[in-house]
Design an enzyme around this catalytic site. Structure first.
Site, mmCIF file in Angstrom:
data_model
loop_
_atom_site.group_PDB
_atom_site.id
_atom_site.type_symbol
_atom_site.label_atom_id
_atom_site.label_comp_id
_atom_site.label_asym_id
_atom_site.label_seq_id
_atom_site.Cartn_x
_atom_site.Cartn_y
_atom_site.Cartn_z
ATOM 1 N N SER A 1 36.808 51.534 34.468
ATOM 2 C CA SER A 1 37.209 50.164 34.144
ATOM 3 C C SER A 1 36.233 49.437 33.233
ATOM 4 O O SER A 1 36.631 48.562 32.468
ATOM 5 C CB SER A 1 37.426 49.364 35.431
ATOM 6 N N GLU B 1 38.250 31.851 35.420
ATOM 7 C CA GLU B 1 37.230 32.089 36.435
ATOM 8 C C GLU B 1 36.604 33.437 36.113
ATOM 9 O O GLU B 1 37.231 34.271 35.469
ATOM 10 C CB GLU B 1 37.865 32.126 37.828
ATOM 11 N N LYS C 1 39.362 44.190 30.932
ATOM 12 C CA LYS C 1 39.764 42.774 30.988
ATOM 13 C C LYS C 1 40.365 42.263 29.674
ATOM 14 O O LYS C 1 41.231 41.407 29.685
ATOM 15 C CB LYS C 1 38.557 41.904 31.355
HETATM 16 C C1 PLP Z 1 36.596 42.688 36.837
HETATM 17 C C2 PLP Z 1 36.308 44.114 36.950
HETATM 18 C C3 PLP Z 1 36.829 44.892 37.998
HETATM 19 C C4 PLP Z 1 37.617 44.314 39.142
HETATM 20 O O1 PLP Z 1 38.777 43.666 38.798
HETATM 21 P P1 PLP Z 1 40.212 44.309 38.968
HETATM 22 O O2 PLP Z 1 41.131 43.205 38.661
HETATM 23 O O3 PLP Z 1 40.320 44.818 40.363
HETATM 24 O O4 PLP Z 1 40.305 45.412 37.968
HETATM 25 C C5 PLP Z 1 36.579 46.245 37.998
HETATM 26 N N1 PLP Z 1 35.833 46.824 37.036
HETATM 27 C C6 PLP Z 1 35.306 46.100 36.019
HETATM 28 C C7 PLP Z 1 34.480 46.798 35.000
HETATM 29 C C8 PLP Z 1 35.522 44.730 35.945
HETATM 30 O O5 PLP Z 1 34.977 44.045 34.939
#
Ligand code: PLP
Length: 402
Positions: free
Chosen positions: A379, A113, A91
């Site tokens: 992620s 948000e 993020k």
């Molecule tokens: C917010 C988040 C997601 C989901 O959001 P995307 O916009 O689909 O990437 C996935 N993994 C993590 C660790 C997140 O914080």
């Protein structure tokens, strides 16, 4: 370039995208639309963005060859370590970009948000860094299940405002943020956390996240002597980590793209967020895309154990990639994600975010050849999810036997 997978001049990916916004927001969104590409392309912007990504976020994130997972699943499995970024997820790539953009636009106040709180923390972080006021909207259910991130946001100086409508999760927080923006269109920039919302947000967020696949290209070239993998696996909430890891491979058809969608308690259980499977075309939060809705267009409350995937829509880029057959979707249930998280932790010593764990379950579902090169986009890290994981500590975990 294959036009079908990219955004066109009107802000559409095929049939999806656009900007469906209330009159009150038109001037604001239009200003953003007409200026974002020019601002981002400026040399001074690129210098600041790159410097912060390197020295503040800690980029490039490593591309790690996971030896034990590779052996277990019979392919060469690399992990793109976005979990090692400052604040613990992908993020931050986007919030750094957007805060620099907000400054260029002369904005004095930031709203955001958040679902799992990762985007809220990443936004509060860049606001602290730049000395700008920050208000984060968060569903009251999420405030409860992601308590550590709420504390982090508060310590960073952000105000966390609970959203009490609907399922009290991400969609409801987004509604509140949009309402705030309508009331404060001049001085406020809304930092959306995923590739959703009205044009230009999906494209802008994808651009900021595209650093992920930009790095993958040279990292794979160095490690494998070719700059593309056979597979990229990512989880999808709104789709920003997937968009970032797919971005430079959209036209590389030798690379298969896989999305893990949250099936919650099961696709047919009435408790899921499997948008691409259960959804139909409609408009949500300013763009035309796939979303979960009743026949008369009311949004169906989504459910997932992971707050970051608990969203009834999907970004327009992904809606199009799926419709075109370019990306494939695999639904992953809560319990499959939990098992995958324990699997990764025990095999590689990496505790993933619950969202990320959904992507890892797909390793069980795809028939790889031994020589296949697979990249899983990690992620985020799992610190925020420990209270959930710990409840499953004594469950027998052997995903490979399923
Ligand atoms: C917010 C988040 C997601 C989901 O959001 P995307 O916009 O689909 O990437 C996935 N993994 C993590 C660790 C997140 O914080």
């Amino acid at each position: 370039m294959n036009e079908t997978y990219h955004i066109n001049e009107s802000g559409y990916y095929g049939a999806f995208g656009g900007a469906f916004i209330p009159e009150m927001l038109y001037a604001n969104v239009e200003r953003l639309r007409s200026q974002y590409l020019e601002i981002i392309a400026k040399e001074s912007f690129q210098e600041q963005f790159t410097e912060l990504l390197i020295d503040y976020v800690g980029r490039p994130s490593p591309l790690y060859l996971a030896h034990k997972l590779s052996k277990k699943y019979g392919a060469k499995i690399y992990l793109k370590r976005e979990d090692l970024n400052h604040t613990g997820a992908h993020k931050i790539n986007n919030t750094i970009g957007q805060i620099l953009l907000a400054k260029e636009l002369g904005k004095k106040r930031i709203i955001a948000e958040t679902g799992a709180g990762q985007h809220g923390v990443a936004t509060a972080t860049v606001c602290a860094l730049m000395g700008i006021e920050c208000i984060v909207y968060m569903g009251s259910v999420d405030i409860e299940r992601q308590a550590p991130n709420v504390s982090r946001m508060k310590m960073l100086g952000a105000e966390v405002r609970p959203a009490e409508s609907g399922s009290k999760t991400l969609k409801d927080a987004t509604n509140e943020a949009i309402r705030d923006w309508i009331n404060n269109p001049v001085d406020t920039h809304y930092i959306i956390g995923s590739v959703v919302g009205p044009h230009p947000y999906p494209d802008m967020v994808a651009l900021f996240q595209s650093v992920i696949s930009e790095e993958m290209k040279w990292q794979l070239q160095e490690k494998e002597g070719r700059d593309y993998p056979d597979y990229i696996l990512a989880c999808v909430g709104g789709g920003s980590n997937a968009a970032g890891s797919f971005y430079h491979y959209l036209d590389e058809l030798r690379t298969k793209l896989y999305l893990a969608e949250a099936a919650g308690k099961g696709i047919d259980s009435g408790h899921s967020a499997a948008t691409s499977i259960l959804g139909s075309e409609g408009i949500i939060h300013g763009s035309r895309t796939m979303l979960m809705q009743t026949p008369d267009g009311q949004i169906i409350e989504p459910y997932s154990i992971s707050a970051g995937l608990d969203y009834p829509g999907i970004g327009p880029m992904h809606a199009n990639l799926i419709k075109q057959g370019r990306a494939k979707v695999i639904p992953v249930t809560d319990i499959e994600a939990i098992d995958a998280a324990f699997d990764l932790t025990r095999e590689e010593g990496i505790i993933p975010a619950l969202e990320t764990a959904h992507a890892f379950h797909m390793l069980n579902k795809i028939d790889f050849r031994k020589e296949d090169i697979v990249v899983v986009n990690v992620s985020g890290r799992g610190d925020k999810d420990l209270s959930t994981y710990i409840k499953y500590l004594n469950r027998p975990h052997n995903v490979s036997d399923e």
